[in-house]
Design a protein around this motif. Structure first.
Motif, PDB file in Angstrom:
ATOM      1  N   THR A 169      23.271  43.043  45.999  1.00  0.00           N
ATOM      2  CA  THR A 169      23.202  43.246  44.547  1.00  0.00           C
ATOM      3  C   THR A 169      22.470  44.537  44.229  1.00  0.00           C
ATOM      4  O   THR A 169      22.552  45.035  43.128  1.00  0.00           O
ATOM      5  N   HIS A 220      30.293  43.693  33.664  1.00  0.00           N
ATOM      6  CA  HIS A 220      31.208  43.116  34.653  1.00  0.00           C
ATOM      7  C   HIS A 220      32.474  42.598  33.967  1.00  0.00           C
ATOM      8  O   HIS A 220      32.805  41.422  34.029  1.00  0.00           O
ATOM      9  N   LYS A 242      26.045  40.492  38.666  1.00  0.00           N
ATOM     10  CA  LYS A 242      27.232  40.802  39.447  1.00  0.00           C
ATOM     11  C   LYS A 242      28.172  39.600  39.590  1.00  0.00           C
ATOM     12  O   LYS A 242      27.732  38.472  39.811  1.00  0.00           O
ATOM     13  N   ILE A 243      29.439  39.859  39.439  1.00  0.00           N
ATOM     14  CA  ILE A 243      30.470  38.843  39.701  1.00  0.00           C
ATOM     15  C   ILE A 243      31.097  39.199  41.049  1.00  0.00           C
ATOM     16  O   ILE A 243      31.417  40.352  41.307  1.00  0.00           O
ATOM     17  N   PHE A 244      31.258  38.188  41.901  1.00  0.00           N
ATOM     18  CA  PHE A 244      31.783  38.456  43.243  1.00  0.00           C
ATOM     19  C   PHE A 244      33.280  38.197  43.352  1.00  0.00           C
ATOM     20  O   PHE A 244      33.972  38.864  44.107  1.00  0.00           O
ATOM     21  N   THR A 273      35.491  32.800  37.360  1.00  0.00           N
ATOM     22  CA  THR A 273      34.735  33.889  37.985  1.00  0.00           C
ATOM     23  C   THR A 273      33.451  33.277  38.536  1.00  0.00           C
ATOM     24  O   THR A 273      32.902  32.344  37.945  1.00  0.00           O
ATOM     25  N   GLY A 323      29.556  34.331  40.505  1.00  0.00           N
ATOM     26  CA  GLY A 323      28.658  35.448  40.799  1.00  0.00           C
ATOM     27  C   GLY A 323      27.223  34.983  40.800  1.00  0.00           C
ATOM     28  O   GLY A 323      26.929  33.814  41.018  1.00  0.00           O
ATOM     29  N   HIS A 376      26.217  32.233  38.277  1.00  0.00           N
ATOM     30  CA  HIS A 376      27.334  32.321  37.336  1.00  0.00           C
ATOM     31  C   HIS A 376      28.529  31.553  37.880  1.00  0.00           C
ATOM     32  O   HIS A 376      28.953  31.758  39.006  1.00  0.00           O
ATOM     33  N   THR A 410      23.706  30.630  42.648  1.00  0.00           N
ATOM     34  CA  THR A 410      24.517  31.824  42.818  1.00  0.00           C
ATOM     35  C   THR A 410      25.739  31.431  43.655  1.00  0.00           C
ATOM     36  O   THR A 410      25.603  30.820  44.709  1.00  0.00           O
TER      37      THR A 410
END
Length: 1294
Positions: free
Chosen positions: A637, A796, A818-820, A834, A836, A839, A865
């Motif tokens: 991150t 994002h 951050k979104i992964f 989504t 992250g 999130h 996470t």
């Protein structure tokens, strides 16, 4: 109880008192279900008069100012104000969003109208051009846009009798528009002699190109085509604000308080003067009318809604009332009854019944009211005024008891003591006066300790103390009733407070965000029994906290609805409700309090959807009680993908350098070389900050990415083909369901996504314009038509595309963190998830927007996470992998359960027909059944399991797994260490591809007579690579420190390696075992070279500006070269081994005699005559031409000359590999350039026979091999180079 979590109870909006009549028109309609739709503050309200019930649409985050009803009268469109305002189309029955239209208007949306069949919507903005937009609202697509007018537009309407025609009107104009294709063209209405040029406030279209419009002077103007043909004078006595067309004719409403009905040819039917009716009053002004059958709805300037039945038109029925224009600050609740009292700048005081949801009394005062309080027995109501006076009324009949004026400035707060004996009155004069209630409000005391205006006060339960807050945020205490200040801490310790409405004090520390002004929070009220408190702030938010709330930055639940500042908030006497009032929106909101125990029963109710990230969000500082992030995720991150200069900036930079070029153009520039290179093989795979970026194609090849290259690898032939359309780091890769196309997203200022064919390696579509800085996740829909992508901008942003058309369908801000991963639902392409940092969100498409709901964890804890996600076997089921090793199983948005899957984060998961496969940081691949009940099999990635045919060596056991995919009877695994492995279902593992790990690669050396090379990197490994067709890593050794340079001895038996701590090693080139090691320097060893011939000497250059010369045989330092003013960058020996050429960071070219290291000055003509054993320097007259025109911005980091001394290859900070003719004399030589590396190319070397050029790319960790092709060998060249001599003249100067 310093619990920082959010309270588990919550609030539900139950009633809103008010209607927005000021500054709005035509915003009140009957729906098909005979309900009434309107708006107030930021809430769309649907009111059922039959059931006396309200439903709320909460999709906006600021004041709604416009509303239109769909012709079928179920859907409603509303527009809001704000910096990036949007339009919501929503269903009045379910109050859910159907579509969001955004990204075009600024400031606000002033008017809205649907066309006849309801397919298109027109909107007008509040920007300086009053932009008019036509939307295909279901798709969220803009069809046409045009500047509306230089002045305000008040109304717009579609001509219901002619397709593609619209009419708009406003300040001193009326315009007739036609829509043709995507262009909107206006014609101004011609007033001519028939009537004065007027401001037109409203309009309605009729047959035969006739338009009726209402003017500011009360006349009706009748238009035919674009010409004014007649006026109906004196239709109203003042401006006509609203006109409504229905089957029977037209209704108009004006500032004169009259509603008039007209037949279809605009002959008068009847007049209703509301001022003359029972409920009427002087100054009543009509803002909105709606005529349906025998009912007429009327909305007034002063926030009332009347319903009139046509045949009893002198008895209008008042169905909604609210405060009028002016700020609303005063709020008090009755001590024993469900009543709320409010007082406003409109000078009225009103009493509302919280049970009947109705106004039960109102009384007008002389002055604007700023605060209110009810005595403990419920008999007296005290009101503080803006002029410094206060008035006491009897609650029973609103008659005056006393009126007292002791102060000049506004009274902002007053409170009765719990025993009912005193009234404390706090004013903006910084003082509090105490009055005796029984002595007919005689002044008995005064508190003067504050230096600023009094904002809040609370009495102690025994009525002996008063605490105050003032504008400076000071909290003071006074003894009552004398008003003497208490400073003794001991005395204050045992005080019980009767109420808590103060904003400063230990008990409410937690309500303050970490960084905020002291005046942000306007009001607080604590519910001691429920241990919760409610706050109201300047951002339109009502929040629920635990009470007491001791530590800063506590968690809360938050509720939107009010638009601007919420001025006051109070619990009802029995804590059943919370009442909040809005300053500028002057509305009263009544919220139902749902305690914890009730919550459990209501869990089946889906959470309120929201377009804002707010719904009932956790607080600003989520960090407090979250477990430490896994180190690997933490590291990821913190990576920044911002560049100082992007490749997109090049043309601009070159423009700026034009002057320089002119001076250079007079000299003849060298042609570009005839020979060229072609990318042949790349060692490397990017996984340290990517995931799920590795797949089998249709034909069984493997597709992945590294640096700026998309690689298609054929494992049977051990060959690679390359997609070279990107010009910077690729960060993500997704594969089409048919496995023949892939999408890759890159870093860039305006970053692009390329969709390309893995067979032909040709691009099919390039998408850009919506992601800043980079794209970190992509996913195709199951039908392959759509693509979802996520950006690495601060929000994002999530975008949904129709990729073949290159069209953006919808977009939304994804998350602050951050979104992964993004995944499109395979069964419903309008839904996606989504995941992250803390999130997990479930989205559904609504026109041009996406509506998100957070995953509901229920009582199971907080959002972890999430690192990966997949959809399961039905459209409701989804699975996500967490950073703690669990797999979460979701149905719809609810978490059903979690299963422990790995030690450490689950980085990758993949759905199979009958189950799932997961991979984690623990280096284990696990196969699961289709419910995650049982783990069927695990494969540990270990050296022992490597099959004999593996290409290369596994760096360590159990590497962190970042990507998994299945196909062709194998499991494909990508590791964080840059390895790609194929796991056979029966167990053996084959290593296919590998490269360096995270960290920059600088060191590169080619063997003097074999096709092998060595690299050394900041990842603390030294590696030997086979450059022959077997393309594999032959040996690897872990070092104690990273390294930046290496060099083979002339006989190829020894290899010298310079490390980052100032030491260097000489190792056996076959076994990589130590021969000798030295440390004489503290700084990085930047270059290391054996002297030619027997390799008697070794020159070691360091970043502390010295070159040390060692005798290899005796292992002694025999010379030191001094005199460089900066760190050493490059170094070459002459053929005799007697002279060293050195380049430094200060762009000096220096010469030293070996082995003693004496500095020599050699004129440049002589330098050219010297025979050099190698040329890797970048300075001097023979390579002047390699420096680009923008040499200040970028550095040429490396060069290498072919053994026939004809072609010089260079690498630079832009990621370009270039070929120049040698010597490259004269500035800005022409070249051929190749893009494959992403940022800086740190080193380039030709192999001993010049058949290959080997390059390494700093941070992209890749090692690339390029075949060298002689002139004429053109047929098979991929067009990945830009031949600057074929290019326009200027490209050679970049």
């Amino acid at each position: 109880m310093a619990d920082r979590s959010a309270p588990s109870c919550h609030l539900r909006l139950e009633w809103v008192y008010g209607y927005r009549g000021h500054q709005c028109r035509n915003n009140l309609y009957y729906t098909a279900a005979k309900e009434i739709v309107y708006f107030v503050a930021g809430v769309g309200v649907v009111y059922s008069p039959r059931e006396h019930r309200q439903k709320f649409y909460l999709g906006h985050q600021d004041d709604i100012i416009s509303l239109a009803l769909h012709p079928e009268r179920v859907l409603v469109a509303t527009g809001q104000v704000g910096k990036e305002p949007y339009i919501c189309v929503w269903d009045s029955y379910t109050v859910q969003t159907v579509s969001v239209l955004k990204d075009v208007h600024t400031h606000g949306i002033a008017c809205l109208a649907f066309d006849l069949d309801g397919q298109r919507l027109v909107s007008v903005g509040l920007d300086s051009k009053n932009t008019v937009c036509v939307w295909d609202w279901r798709r969220g697509k803009l069809l046409s846009v045009a500047p509306g007018h230089t002045d305000r537009i008040f109304d717009i309407s579609w001509d219901l009798y002619q397709p593609n025609k619209l009419v708009s009107c406003g300040v001193k104009h009326i315009k007739f528009w036609s829509l043709c294709g995507n262009s909107l063209t206006p014609k101004r209405g011609v007033f001519g002699k028939t009537g004065d040029l007027q401001t037109i406030l409203c309009l309605a279209c009729a047959r035969d190109e006739v338009t009726y419009s209402g003017a500011l002077n009360g006349d009706i103007y009748v238009w035919k085509g674009i010409n004014l043909v007649r006026t109906i004078q004196g239709a109203h006595a003042a401006g006509i604000f609203s006109m409504n067309a229905c089957e029977e004719g037209f209704a108009t409403g004006g500032r004169d308080g009259c509603v008039r009905l007209w037949d279809l040819s605009f002959k008068p039917i009847t007049v209703i003067d509301l001022r003359e009716t029972d409920q009427g009053y002087k100054g009543l002004s009509v803002r909105s009318v709606c005529w349906r059958g025998d009912h007429i709805l009327v909305g007034t300037q002063d926030s009332e809604i009347f319903e009139i039945v046509v045949h009893e038109r002198n008895k209008p029925f008042l169905i909604m009332q609210g405060h009028c224009e002016g700020e609303l600050w005063a709020l008090a609740v009755h001590p024993t009854k469900p009543l709320a009292m409010t007082g406003s700048d409109d000078r009225s005081v009103r009493i509302w019944s919280l049970i009947d949801h109705a106004l039960i009394a109102r009384c007008n005062m002389e002055e604007p009211i700023r605060c209110a309080a009810v005595s403990t027995d419920g008999i007296h109501l005290a009101l503080g005024m803006k002029d410094g006076s206060f008035t006491v009324l009897r609650v029973r009949d609103m008659t005056e008891v006393v009126h007292i004026k002791d102060r000049k400035e506004a009274i902002h707060e007053l409170k009765y003591s719990p025993d009912g004996n005193f009234l404390a009155v706090g004013s903006n004069d910084s003082s509090v006066d105490i009055y005796g209630v029984v002595q007919r409000y005689k002044k008995v005391g005064e508190c003067i300790g504050s230096l600023s205006f009094i904002t809040h006060m609370d009495w102690s339960s025994d009525s002996k103390y008063l605490q105050t807050n003032d504008g400076n945020g000071k909290r003071l205490f006074y003894r009552m009733p004398s008003g003497k200040e208490v400073t003794n801490k001991e005395e204050l310790k045992g005080i019980q407070w009767a109420s808590w409405t103060c904003v400063s004090g230990l008990e409410v520390n937690g309500i303050w965000p970490k960084y905020s002004e002291i005046n942000d929070i306007n009001s607080v009220d604590a519910n001691f029994i429920g241990q919760v408190m409610v706050t109201a702030d300047d951002y339109g938010v009502v929040k629920l906290f635990r009470y007491p709330c001791l530590r800063k930055g506590a968690k809360f639940k938050k509720y939107l609805g009010h638009s601007a500042h919420v001025t006051n908030v109070r619990w009802s006497h029995d804590h059943q409700w919370v009442v909040s009032i809005g300053g500028a929106d002057h509305s009263v909101f009544q919220w139902k309090f749902v305690p914890d125990r009730k919550l459990k029963d209501s869990l089946h109710i889906a959470p309120q959807e929201s377009l804002v990230d707010s719904n009932s969000d956790e607080s600003d500082s989520d960090q407090s009680d979250v477990p430490e992030l896994d180190s690997e995720i933490e590291q990821e991150t913190q990576i920044t993908y911002r560049r100082q200069v992007y490749k997109e900036d090049l043309p601009q930079l070159k423009e700026q350098c034009k002057e320089k070029r002119k001076s250079a153009a007079s000299k003849r520039r060298e042609r570009a070389p005839g020979n060229s290179i072609r990318l042949h093989f790349v060692h490397g795979y990017r996984a340290y900050d990517c995931r799920s970026n590795l797949f089998y194609t249709q034909t069984g090849e493997i597709v992945y990415h590294v640096a700026a290259v998309g690689v298609v690898y054929n494992r049977q032939q051990n060959t690679q083909r390359f997609y070279l359309g990107h010009d910077d780091d690729i960060l993500c890769l997704g594969i089409h369901p048919l496995k023949d196309y892939v999408a890759t997203g890159q870093v860039g200022r305006d970053s692009s996504i390329h969709i390309w064919d893995t067979e032909t390696i040709k691009p099919l579509s390039v998408l850009k314009g919506y992601h800043q800085y980079g794209v970190c996740a992509v996913d195709f829909s199951a039908d392959g038509k759509r693509l979802a992508s996520v950006g690495i901008d601060d929000n994002h942003t999530v975008v949904l595309w129709d990729w073949k058309k290159g069209e953006k369908l919808s977009a939304v801000r994804g998350s602050k963190d951050k979104i992964f991963v993004v995944k499109i639902n395979p069964y419903m392409p309008d839904k996606l998830i989504t995941v992250g940092i803390k999130h997990m969100k479930f989205w559904r498409r609504a026109g041009g927007g996406l509506i998100g709901r957070k995953g509901c964890i229920g009582a199971l804890g907080r959002t972890d996470t999430m690192m990966c996600a997949v959809y399961g076997w039905t459209e409701e089921m989804a699975f996500s992998g967490t950073s703690t090793g669990d797999v979460c199983i979701w149905r719809d948005v609810f978490l059903l359960k979690t299963v422990k899957a790995h030690d450490g984060p689950v980085f990758s998961m993949h759905a199979l027909e009958k189950g799932f496969v997961t991979g984690g940081k623990d280096g284990v691949v696990a196969l699961w059944d289709d419910t995650f009940e049982r783990c069927l099999k695990t494969y540990a990635i270990k050296r022992a399991a490597l099959a004999p045919g593996s290409k290369g060596l596994l760096l360590e056991d159990n590497p962190s797994i970042r990507a998994i995919s299945l196909g062709h009877g194998h499991i494909l695994v990508g590791t964080k260490n840059g390895e790609i492995l194929e796991v056979d279902k029966s167990g053996p593992i084959t290593l296919l591809v590998q490269g360096h790990m995270e960290g920059e690669v600088w060191g590169l050396a080619t063997h003097p007579h074999l096709p092998i090379c060595a690299t050394v990197s900041d990842d603390k490994t030294l590696r030997i690579w086979d450059l022959s067709p077997s393309h594999c890593m032959l040996a690897v050794r872990k070092l104690k420190k990273g390294g930046r340079c290496c060099c083979f001895s002339p006989d190829g038996k020894a290899l010298a390696v310079g490390l980052n701590d100032g030491s260097f090693l000489i190792v056996n080139a076959d076994t990589l075992e130590d021969l000798v090691s030295f440390q004489h320097r503290k700084d990085v060893i930047s270059e290391i070279r054996f002297s030619p011939g027997a390799g008697k000497y070794l020159a070691v250059a360091s970043c502390d500006n010295f070159v040390d010369i060692y005798n290899v045989m005796s292992s002694k330092r025999v010379g030191i070269c001094k005199g460089a003013s900066s760190y050493i960058t490059h170094m070459d020996w002459d053929v005799r081994g007697k002279l060293l050429q050195v380049n430094t960071g200060a762009k000096e070219q220096l010469f030293f005699e070996a082995p003693r290291g004496k500095k020599q000055t050699i004129p440049s003509l002589e330098v050219e005559k010297i025979g050099w054993a190698s040329w890797t320097s970048v300075l001097g007259s023979c390579c002047e031409g390699i420096w680009p025109i923008i040499g200040e911005v970028t550095d040429v980091t490396a060069s290498c000359l072919t053994s026939d001394s004809k072609v010089l290859a260079t690498g630079d900070d832009f990621g370009f590999v270039k070929l120049f003719r040698y010597p490259a004399k004269g500035k800005f030589g022409k070249f051929k350039r190749y893009v494959a590396h992403s940022t800086h190319v740190t080193n380039v070397r030709w192999t001993y026979d010049d058949s290959l050029l080997v390059t390494v790319g700093g941070a992209d960790t890749s090692l690339m091999l390029w075949t060298y092709e002689m002139e004429g060998h053109r047929d098979s060249r991929q067009c990945d180079s830009e031949e600057s001599d074929l290019d326009s003249e200027e490209d050679g100067v970049m």
